[in-house]
Design an enzyme around this catalytic site. Sequence first.
Site, PDB file in Angstrom:
ATOM      1  N   GLY A 194       0.828  -1.201   0.000  1.00  0.00           N
ATOM      2  CA  GLY A 194       0.000   0.000   0.000  1.00  0.00           C
ATOM      3  C   GLY A 194       0.859   1.246   0.000  1.00  0.00           C
ATOM      4  CG  ASP A 222      17.650  -6.079  -0.511  1.00  0.00           C
ATOM      5  OD1 ASP A 222      18.527  -5.960  -1.383  1.00  0.00           O
ATOM      6  OD2 ASP A 222      16.504  -5.635  -0.631  1.00  0.00           O
TER       7      ASP A 222
END
Length: 980
Positions: free
Chosen positions: A629, A742
């Site tokens: 979102g 990451d």
Amino acid sequence: MEYSGYKCILFLNIFINSIFISQQSKEEVLLDMKASGSELGWLKYPVDNGWEIAQSAVNGSLHYNYFVCNVEASAGQDNWLRTTFIQRQPAAFRVFVELQFVVRDCNSFNGASLTCKETFNLYAYDSDVDVGTNFRKPHFRKVATIAGDQSSKVGELKINTETRIVDNLSRKGFYLAFQDIGACVALYSVKVYYKICPATIKNLVAFPDTVAGGDKQNLQQVEGRCVVNAVSVSEERPSMHCAEDGKWVVPLGQCQCRVGYEAAGDACQECQPGFFKADVSAEFCQPCPANTQPSKAGAVQCPCKEGYYRATTDLPGHGCSGLPSEPVDLFATTIQNTVGKVRLSWRSPEDTGGREDLTYHVTCERWEGSARVPCEDRIRYEPGSVDLKEASVEVSQLEAHVNYTFSVEARSGVSPFSPQQALSSTTVILEFEYGGKVMTMQLDDRSPNSLSLSWTVSHKSKSRFQLSYRKKNKEGETFSSGNSYTVLMLDNNSVKIPNLDPATAYLFKVQALNADNSPSSDVMEHEFSTTAEAPNQGNTSLILATVMGGGAVLLIVVVVLLVHKRRIRSLTRQGPEDTYFSPEQLKPLKTYVDPHTYEDPNTAVHKFTKEIHPNHVTKHKVIGVGEFGEVYRGILKAPGRKEIPVAIKTLKPGYSEKQRQDFLSEASIMGQFSHQNIIRLEGVVTKFKHAMIVTEFMENGALDKYLRDHDGEMSSFQLVGMLRGIAAGMKYLSDMSYVHRDLAGRNILVNCNMECKVSDFGLSRVLEDDPEGTYTTSGGKIPIRWTAPEAIAYRKFTSASDVWSFGIVMWEVMAFGERPYWDMSNHEVMKAINEAFRLPAPMDCPSAVYQLMLQCWQHDRSKRPRFPDIVSILDKLLKSPESLKAIADFDPRVSIRLPSTSGSDGSPFRSVSEWLESIKMSQYSENFSCAGVVSMEQVLQMKSEDIRNIGVRLPGHLKRIAYSILGLKDQTSTLSVFAV
């Protein structure tokens, strides 16, 4: 022949029906092959044995199509079809390419299935001019490989429709090209268009036509304009976001009709006569309230009828009120067992005027002779004389035989608007005398055989005083311990007592008497001596004791302060390695707990996060779009805490339970961390419909973008300081047996103090208890450019693989956000790393920093430094800034990726703007043009002072351009010619 028959079926007997689904977005078509109805004149390369053009009749109209089918001819086909020059609209930075095509199944060819392809490639070339027939393959960049969902066999016809996006367009126009590498394909329709979020009105805010992706972003914020007679009700201008699919999403703020107007559809209209609207709101006009006159059209309020008023505190929508009548039955009563005190009481007015804010004001007048004068401050009221809520008041300190007149006025909020008063009066006469109370006694004068005394009284009095005195015989004696004393009856509050013994102490007491000579107050006692020099042994002892006690207290305070200061110095001397004085280091190391190990993921959320009530969170502006979102900038105002800016991740409506758990899993991870270089979790919202994750707000955003925006503006010392913060955060994670997986510049956030914090824990996993343990993934995306070789090859992740990633982050920082490995493909990156290629030193990178990068990129993970070692090395560099002065060797032809080393054909640049774009300095194109430098021959003649004179001021940009020119010259001269 089979091939000819297939061609006939494939290219001459085709009917295509285009179905367009009506959506909220608008499309502006730049090219429509099917709608043109004429030969397109597209360029073919090679001219022979490549793409061909055919024509077929559809509904009585001729339609052109392109086809190629050289499958059986030879292997290694390379056939190109290029469109004509397509003019780009100024705001269209992204276009959509819709293709309709047929591709033949390779299994339908006898003997050619090994070399046959069922795909073709789409390319694009951005250009300011129409180059005509000048076709050069290196100019084109690959957009996508096009493969059909279904292939056709002989006698079949299966139409495929694919849509691809071509973005980052910035020139006046562009070309599209289709490359065939050995397929049998027919291209029936090529439609090029860009999407527009259509003009609309939302919440009384008008938004214009907006090109989707117009600012090269997936979500473009567009400011709106309030419709006529509407105003904005938010701090920032109302806005909405134009999504890349041409639809409006995420409206922020709204407009509301101004006073005197109400909403009618998408407009604001005047209130009708007899109606009004007094504020800016979404409410409709209201009919005029009671005691008001009918209003005109567009009224803000309705005027009051005569004799009615509206208070200043009343809202315009309130009705008008009349004045209250006078209070009823005012009377006074004497309070028992008190002197000079009465209670006034009354009843409320019979008519309050329809108001509830009724108060009472009491005034007093006293008769002096034949005149009435204000009582002023001679009397007291309890609880007061004005703004009384209750219908009674107590009045005290009244004098005897005085005529008092009290008036009580009933008042309301509209009383100030009328000269009329609602008064009720009564007269009080008190028949009594009283003596008051003796407050203080003092010595006015003394002589060897006399004393002059006086005393003060709480009230005026006509009564007498009783004074008693006697000698003091011993220390500590009080008046009551003696039997013999002298009593004087006095009419005044002063006296001179003669015939006393010299050098003698006396005890005195005085008392006020009522009219009947009864005591009216307590006794006032005091001691005086007839000799001023006579010492008072009791007082002397008391003073001495006080001094000694004060000295002892002062000594204790000094000792406490010295002990506290010594303790602070001891703590200050304590070092981080001093295990004898650091109890934190004696505690067992905390280990991260993987939320995925819980049977119920909600358990981890409740255990590791803090629940926030949604009323404490205010969303302001969309700053990004995440996987689940929108991400907002907002404010968190928790009870007992001041407002703080926060970032708010939201979960879009219609989510599944798994999506909700995945969304909150990152919060379960973040909630376990507490370090100044790890992004801080403020809390979560899980117990309400719309789940949210609330974190601290980092004003400067992602590190890689921040560095690109400030290229060349920071010193090496500042950059190393940023790296030290990142390393400290990673050391904290590795100490908790945690691997990030990451670590990259895009996942480091920067606050307003340029402090870096590690974020984005979506890919992170826990290590085993074994320090050398690994996490093995079953697949998924891996960021190749930042990932260690063993993690790519075997899907094994350790803190050592995070160290490799940290080395890439170091290179990003020192190169001011440059993309690692430039435009090399992922396959080229993996191949180069396995062949021992390592990224070269960025421009102006300190040698010590580059050497640390190379250590992080050791192929053998056991030889890489650990994060504690990295923090220690960076600390030493920061403590010795001179160690950063030695610069690593720099090769501009490799580090700036000139054509000779970038994998292209090595041809020179055709224009200055093309050259500047290749070194990511295109922002200076206008500077070169205004200075008359319009050819590469002129560029090659420039010196550093020439570059500075055309407006290149930042040292990093100046060096990049200068080094690029040096690389183009390919000279062996020293770099001092271009020294900055």
